[in-house]
Design a protein around this motif. Sequence first.
Motif, PDB file in Angstrom:
ATOM      1  N   CYS A 147      39.152  64.374  51.159  1.00 19.76           N
ATOM      2  CA  CYS A 147      39.731  63.446  52.097  1.00 19.76           C
ATOM      3  C   CYS A 147      40.992  64.115  52.930  1.00 19.76           C
ATOM      4  O   CYS A 147      41.463  64.957  52.549  1.00 19.76           O
ATOM      5  CB  CYS A 147      40.446  62.040  51.461  1.00 19.76           C
ATOM      6  SG  CYS A 147      40.122  62.191  49.534  1.00 19.76           S
ATOM      7  N   GLN A 148      41.196  63.669  54.102  1.00 19.50           N
ATOM      8  CA  GLN A 148      42.101  64.322  54.769  1.00 19.50           C
ATOM      9  C   GLN A 148      43.559  64.496  54.447  1.00 19.50           C
ATOM     10  O   GLN A 148      44.316  65.281  54.567  1.00 19.50           O
ATOM     11  CB  GLN A 148      42.084  64.184  56.384  1.00 19.50           C
ATOM     12  CG  GLN A 148      40.911  64.981  56.920  1.00 19.50           C
ATOM     13  CD  GLN A 148      40.968  66.476  56.331  1.00 19.50           C
ATOM     14  OE1 GLN A 148      41.506  67.110  57.221  1.00 19.50           O
ATOM     15  NE2 GLN A 148      39.896  66.872  55.734  1.00 19.50           N
ATOM     16  N   ASN A 149      43.903  62.953  54.038  1.00 26.02           N
ATOM     17  CA  ASN A 149      45.528  63.260  53.743  1.00 26.02           C
ATOM     18  C   ASN A 149      45.807  61.854  52.587  1.00 26.02           C
ATOM     19  O   ASN A 149      46.283  60.809  52.946  1.00 26.02           O
ATOM     20  CB  ASN A 149      46.262  62.941  54.869  1.00 26.02           C
ATOM     21  CG  ASN A 149      47.572  63.463  54.587  1.00 26.02           C
ATOM     22  OD1 ASN A 149      47.968  63.903  53.734  1.00 26.02           O
ATOM     23  ND2 ASN A 149      48.775  63.120  55.777  1.00 26.02           N
ATOM     24  N   GLN A 150      45.138  62.250  51.556  1.00 21.25           N
ATOM     25  CA  GLN A 150      45.517  61.178  50.407  1.00 21.25           C
ATOM     26  C   GLN A 150      45.661  62.263  49.112  1.00 21.25           C
ATOM     27  O   GLN A 150      45.079  63.340  49.136  1.00 21.25           O
ATOM     28  CB  GLN A 150      43.907  60.430  50.095  1.00 21.25           C
ATOM     29  CG  GLN A 150      44.047  59.234  50.536  1.00 21.25           C
ATOM     30  CD  GLN A 150      42.799  58.305  50.295  1.00 21.25           C
ATOM     31  OE1 GLN A 150      41.799  58.920  50.114  1.00 21.25           O
ATOM     32  NE2 GLN A 150      43.113  57.019  49.848  1.00 21.25           N
ATOM     33  N   ASN A 151      46.484  61.798  48.152  1.00 26.00           N
ATOM     34  CA  ASN A 151      46.676  62.430  47.061  1.00 26.00           C
ATOM     35  C   ASN A 151      45.447  61.960  46.245  1.00 26.00           C
ATOM     36  O   ASN A 151      44.893  61.068  46.431  1.00 26.00           O
ATOM     37  CB  ASN A 151      48.077  62.226  46.312  1.00 26.00           C
ATOM     38  CG  ASN A 151      48.338  60.897  46.340  1.00 26.00           C
ATOM     39  OD1 ASN A 151      47.694  60.073  46.083  1.00 26.00           O
ATOM     40  ND2 ASN A 151      49.764  60.691  46.208  1.00 26.00           N
ATOM     41  N   ILE A 152      45.321  62.939  45.080  1.00 28.41           N
ATOM     42  CA  ILE A 152      44.341  62.521  44.079  1.00 28.41           C
ATOM     43  C   ILE A 152      44.486  61.139  43.350  1.00 28.41           C
ATOM     44  O   ILE A 152      43.594  60.575  42.599  1.00 28.41           O
ATOM     45  CB  ILE A 152      43.858  63.500  43.263  1.00 28.41           C
ATOM     46  CG1 ILE A 152      44.887  64.035  42.274  1.00 28.41           C
ATOM     47  CG2 ILE A 152      43.375  64.723  43.953  1.00 28.41           C
ATOM     48  CD1 ILE A 152      44.318  64.927  41.153  1.00 28.41           C
ATOM     49  N   ALA A 153      45.815  60.830  43.297  1.00 25.18           N
ATOM     50  CA  ALA A 153      46.206  59.615  42.740  1.00 25.18           C
ATOM     51  C   ALA A 153      45.410  58.261  43.497  1.00 25.18           C
ATOM     52  O   ALA A 153      44.928  57.408  42.854  1.00 25.18           O
ATOM     53  CB  ALA A 153      47.593  59.308  42.484  1.00 25.18           C
ATOM     54  N   ASP A 154      45.543  58.453  44.889  1.00 23.48           N
ATOM     55  CA  ASP A 154      45.056  57.191  45.468  1.00 23.48           C
ATOM     56  C   ASP A 154      43.700  57.257  45.891  1.00 23.48           C
ATOM     57  O   ASP A 154      43.251  56.340  46.471  1.00 23.48           O
ATOM     58  CB  ASP A 154      45.884  57.122  46.839  1.00 23.48           C
ATOM     59  CG  ASP A 154      47.047  56.622  46.934  1.00 23.48           C
ATOM     60  OD1 ASP A 154      47.353  56.117  45.670  1.00 23.48           O
ATOM     61  OD2 ASP A 154      47.973  56.833  47.644  1.00 23.48           O
TER      62      ASP A 154
END
Lengths: 178, 157
Positions: free
Chosen positions: B48-55
């Motif tokens: 994903c381009q701008n998401q942390n792996i938590a979300d």
Amino acid sequence: MKRFLLFLPLLVALVVGVVLFAGIGKDPTKLESALVGKPVPEFSLRDLHNPDAMLDQSLFRGQVSLLNVWGTWCPACKDEHDDLMWLAEEKGVNIIGLNYKDNRDDALVWLDRLGDPYRKIIYDPRGTLGFDLGVYGAPETFVIDAGGVVRYRHVGVVNETVWEQTLLPVINDVQGNG
Amino acid sequence: MLRIVNFLLVLLLSGGAAAEVADVYDFSDRAQEQRYQNLIEELRCPKCQNQNIADSNAPISKDMRDAVYRMMKDGASNEEIVESLVGRFGEFVRYKPELDSRTFLLWATPAIAVLGGLLVVAGVVIRSRRAGPESPALSAEEQARVNKMLADQDKPS
């Protein structure tokens, strides 16, 4: 001095413009692999065609190979399959497959129907080797030199253009140096 | 009508629940859980381009969360965990990049901007101080013009 200060905003705008312009046209979804220059991670996985045989990193020793990560769940893999067949049959490219997060039966049906361009296929249903390779989507294709070192990673489909403009130059370079 | 509203409410609420990333991991204590949460919040999903792996719901993020959890269980330190993921997926997965020659500007820009602003303010203040009462804002010639204008204005036309 005062005069010069008037041009300062223009100067700043120019610098920012040049920096931002340099970023235009770069595809942010394609990342350079962290493994370039490193050997293929150690693994011990089964052969897709022959569940009793184990494959490991020595598979990549001796000749330059393409490592193609694919799965039957991946629509783009189907798009590139004909091109992989063309590379294997017409160009004699040594392609190793990594069947990634897939199941054996589906994969075998797929190969039966579309043809098998791979010299060997590593069966990685849980994606462990894929994870170690930093695979974040399929298809991905790695160029691996005769010493088993990763030289390049291409994210996305392989087609004639990609082959001629990207992969072939890398392979020539690798063969020239090694 | 009320039924429809109720139905819509249920739909809305359940939608929220389904969108959350639901993993089940066991932690020995709160601190460990908090540590895990902090780690996955500062790791970026490569797909994903701008998401942390938590979300992120991407399969690769799930694999990365599993790996973080597994490494934590094996007693790895935070740096070891992050390094191992960076070694596979590259610097891209770090939301907090290391301070080195390539990222120096990135880290230094805020400080440079603040310093620059302070310099400008200091410059303005110093200049106005220096231009105190000894050097009036208007030269004698200008003062004469002003006096003349004011005098002209007062005259009835």
